[in-house]
Design a protein around this motif. Structure first.
Motif, PDB file in Angstrom:
ATOM      1  N   TRP A 160      24.320  29.433  30.167  1.00 25.16           N
ATOM      2  CA  TRP A 160      24.256  30.740  30.819  1.00 25.16           C
ATOM      3  C   TRP A 160      24.906  30.721  32.200  1.00 25.16           C
ATOM      4  N   TRP A 161      24.951  29.558  32.841  1.00 24.88           N
ATOM      5  CA  TRP A 161      25.657  29.479  34.121  1.00 24.88           C
ATOM      6  C   TRP A 161      27.146  29.742  33.895  1.00 24.88           C
ATOM      7  N   GLU A 162      27.695  29.180  32.816  1.00 21.17           N
ATOM      8  CA  GLU A 162      29.105  29.403  32.487  1.00 21.17           C
ATOM      9  C   GLU A 162      29.354  30.874  32.157  1.00 21.17           C
ATOM     10  N   VAL A 163      28.454  31.486  31.386  1.00 19.19           N
ATOM     11  CA  VAL A 163      28.587  32.906  31.040  1.00 19.19           C
ATOM     12  C   VAL A 163      28.575  33.753  32.310  1.00 19.19           C
ATOM     13  N   ALA A 164      27.640  33.468  33.217  1.00 25.08           N
ATOM     14  CA  ALA A 164      27.567  34.223  34.474  1.00 25.08           C
ATOM     15  C   ALA A 164      28.859  34.048  35.282  1.00 25.08           C
ATOM     16  N   ALA A 165      29.420  32.840  35.282  1.00 29.86           N
ATOM     17  CA  ALA A 165      30.676  32.599  35.996  1.00 29.86           C
ATOM     18  C   ALA A 165      31.818  33.394  35.369  1.00 29.86           C
ATOM     19  N   GLU A 166      31.831  33.487  34.037  1.00 31.17           N
ATOM     20  CA  GLU A 166      32.873  34.261  33.354  1.00 31.17           C
ATOM     21  C   GLU A 166      32.730  35.748  33.667  1.00 31.17           C
ATOM     22  N   ILE A 167      31.497  36.239  33.735  1.00 27.63           N
ATOM     23  CA  ILE A 167      31.268  37.643  34.092  1.00 27.63           C
ATOM     24  C   ILE A 167      31.763  37.894  35.509  1.00 27.63           C
ATOM     25  N   THR A 168      31.477  36.970  36.405  1.00 30.09           N
ATOM     26  CA  THR A 168      31.948  37.087  37.782  1.00 30.09           C
ATOM     27  C   THR A 168      33.475  37.097  37.825  1.00 30.09           C
ATOM     28  N   ALA A 169      34.108  36.277  37.001  1.00 25.26           N
ATOM     29  CA  ALA A 169      35.578  36.252  36.929  1.00 25.26           C
ATOM     30  C   ALA A 169      36.121  37.593  36.432  1.00 25.26           C
ATOM     31  N   LEU A 170      35.456  38.189  35.442  1.00 21.19           N
ATOM     32  CA  LEU A 170      35.886  39.499  34.945  1.00 21.19           C
ATOM     33  C   LEU A 170      35.762  40.565  36.027  1.00 21.19           C
ATOM     34  N   LEU A 171      34.663  40.533  36.767  1.00 20.33           N
ATOM     35  CA  LEU A 171      34.481  41.500  37.852  1.00 20.33           C
ATOM     36  C   LEU A 171      35.546  41.293  38.934  1.00 20.33           C
ATOM     37  N   GLY A 172      35.910  40.037  39.183  1.00 16.93           N
ATOM     38  CA  GLY A 172      36.987  39.745  40.132  1.00 16.93           C
ATOM     39  C   GLY A 172      38.334  40.268  39.650  1.00 16.93           C
ATOM     40  N   ALA A 173      38.599  40.143  38.355  1.00 12.63           N
ATOM     41  CA  ALA A 173      39.847  40.673  37.791  1.00 12.63           C
ATOM     42  C   ALA A 173      39.883  42.187  37.924  1.00 12.63           C
ATOM     43  N   LEU A 174      38.735  42.840  37.707  1.00 14.52           N
ATOM     44  CA  LEU A 174      38.660  44.292  37.878  1.00 14.52           C
ATOM     45  C   LEU A 174      38.930  44.663  39.334  1.00 14.52           C
ATOM     46  N   GLU A 175      38.380  43.898  40.246  1.00 13.95           N
ATOM     47  CA  GLU A 175      38.594  44.150  41.671  1.00 13.95           C
ATOM     48  C   GLU A 175      40.082  44.040  42.019  1.00 13.95           C
ATOM     49  N   ARG A 176      40.767  43.044  41.453  1.00 14.78           N
ATOM     50  CA  ARG A 176      42.191  42.833  41.731  1.00 14.78           C
ATOM     51  C   ARG A 176      43.095  43.868  41.062  1.00 14.78           C
ATOM     52  N   HIS A 177      42.796  44.202  39.818  1.00 21.86           N
ATOM     53  CA  HIS A 177      43.703  45.040  39.025  1.00 21.86           C
ATOM     54  C   HIS A 177      43.257  46.494  38.908  1.00 21.86           C
ATOM     55  N   GLY A 178      42.013  46.772  39.252  1.00 14.81           N
ATOM     56  CA  GLY A 178      41.508  48.139  39.154  1.00 14.81           C
ATOM     57  C   GLY A 178      41.568  48.666  37.738  1.00 14.81           C
ATOM     58  N   ARG A 179      41.846  49.945  37.634  1.00 13.22           N
ATOM     59  CA  ARG A 179      41.872  50.598  36.323  1.00 13.22           C
ATOM     60  C   ARG A 179      43.067  50.165  35.477  1.00 13.22           C
ATOM     61  N   ASN A 180      43.968  49.366  36.056  1.00 12.40           N
ATOM     62  CA  ASN A 180      45.099  48.837  35.284  1.00 12.40           C
ATOM     63  C   ASN A 180      44.722  47.605  34.475  1.00 12.40           C
ATOM     64  N   LEU A 181      43.522  47.067  34.679  1.00 12.01           N
ATOM     65  CA  LEU A 181      43.082  45.925  33.873  1.00 12.01           C
ATOM     66  C   LEU A 181      42.950  46.404  32.427  1.00 12.01           C
ATOM     67  N   GLY A 182      43.661  45.774  31.537  1.00 14.70           N
ATOM     68  CA  GLY A 182      43.673  46.230  30.142  1.00 14.70           C
ATOM     69  C   GLY A 182      43.254  45.149  29.174  1.00 14.70           C
ATOM     70  N   ASP A 183      43.584  45.376  27.900  1.00 17.72           N
ATOM     71  CA  ASP A 183      43.247  44.425  26.850  1.00 17.72           C
ATOM     72  C   ASP A 183      43.928  43.091  27.131  1.00 17.72           C
ATOM     73  N   PRO A 184      43.290  42.000  26.811  1.00 16.83           N
ATOM     74  CA  PRO A 184      42.019  41.903  26.092  1.00 16.83           C
ATOM     75  C   PRO A 184      40.775  41.889  26.985  1.00 16.83           C
ATOM     76  N   GLU A 185      40.950  41.875  28.320  1.00 18.11           N
ATOM     77  CA  GLU A 185      39.766  41.811  29.184  1.00 18.11           C
ATOM     78  C   GLU A 185      38.960  43.102  29.211  1.00 18.11           C
ATOM     79  N   CYS A 186      39.608  44.222  29.013  1.00 17.60           N
ATOM     80  CA  CYS A 186      38.956  45.503  29.270  1.00 17.60           C
ATOM     81  C   CYS A 186      39.493  46.564  28.310  1.00 17.60           C
ATOM     82  N   HIS A 187      38.600  47.437  27.861  1.00 24.51           N
ATOM     83  CA  HIS A 187      39.067  48.568  27.059  1.00 24.51           C
ATOM     84  C   HIS A 187      38.240  49.802  27.377  1.00 24.51           C
ATOM     85  N   GLU A 188      38.850  50.948  27.144  1.00 25.56           N
ATOM     86  CA  GLU A 188      38.198  52.229  27.401  1.00 25.56           C
ATOM     87  C   GLU A 188      37.095  52.457  26.367  1.00 25.56           C
ATOM     88  N   VAL A 189      36.001  53.057  26.805  1.00 26.87           N
ATOM     89  CA  VAL A 189      34.927  53.444  25.893  1.00 26.87           C
ATOM     90  C   VAL A 189      35.138  54.925  25.576  1.00 26.87           C
TER      91      VAL A 189
END
Length: 146
Positions: free
Chosen positions: A27-56
């Motif tokens: 779970w420490w690794e999972v939490a680190a991966e979630i933190t990495a995803l949030l960091g990618a969102l911070e860097r790329h904003g709404r331009n972050l796309g597949d495979p990391e992110c998709h519209e609901v």
């Protein structure tokens, strides 16, 4: 882009590493991966796309799902369960800035796509709540949304 954590999302994220979850998952690794995803969102904003992110598409607001799996450049070691999704909504501040709010996180391994309906509704409620507690902020409605 500014990324903020809804208090209930933050509590969920903290619970991943407090020792209360069982199983063979690191779970420490999972939490680190979630933190990495949030960091990618911070860097790329709404331009972050597949495979990391998709519209609901079922949401009335602009809500995106950050994806821990499949493996990506952001989460290269996420090769198996848990299949974590993080629902992030977007709001506009009084100054016109777009803010990403991490709203709901969870494991959809057992439910598959049936995980989404209740959690999308929960995310929309939390985005409304967050905006009401942050005067001048309004949820961004999804283009072509409901």
């Amino acid at each position: 882009m500014e990324v903020v954590l809804h208090p209930l999302f933050e509590a969920w994220l903290t619970s991943l590493t407090d020792g209360s979850l069982a199983g063979g998952t690191d779970w420490w690794e999972v939490a680190a991966e979630i933190t990495a995803l949030l960091g990618a969102l911070e860097r790329h904003g709404r331009n972050l796309g597949d495979p990391e992110c998709h519209e609901v598409v079922s949401a009335r607001y602009d809500i995106r799902a950050l994806r821990r799996t499949p493996p990506t450049g952001t989460t290269p070691y996420a090769v198996g369960p848990p299949v974590i999704r993080i629902l992030v909504g977007f709001a506009r501040s009084e100054q016109g800035q777009t803010i990403a709010v991490a709203l709901v996180g969870g494991d959809k391994t057992a439910l598959g796509n049936r995980w989404y309906p209740a959690n999308v509704e929960r995310a929309q409620q939390r985005l409304d709540q967050w905006c009401s507690r942050n005067p001048g902020s309004t949820p961004i409605v999804r283009r072509g949304g409901h």
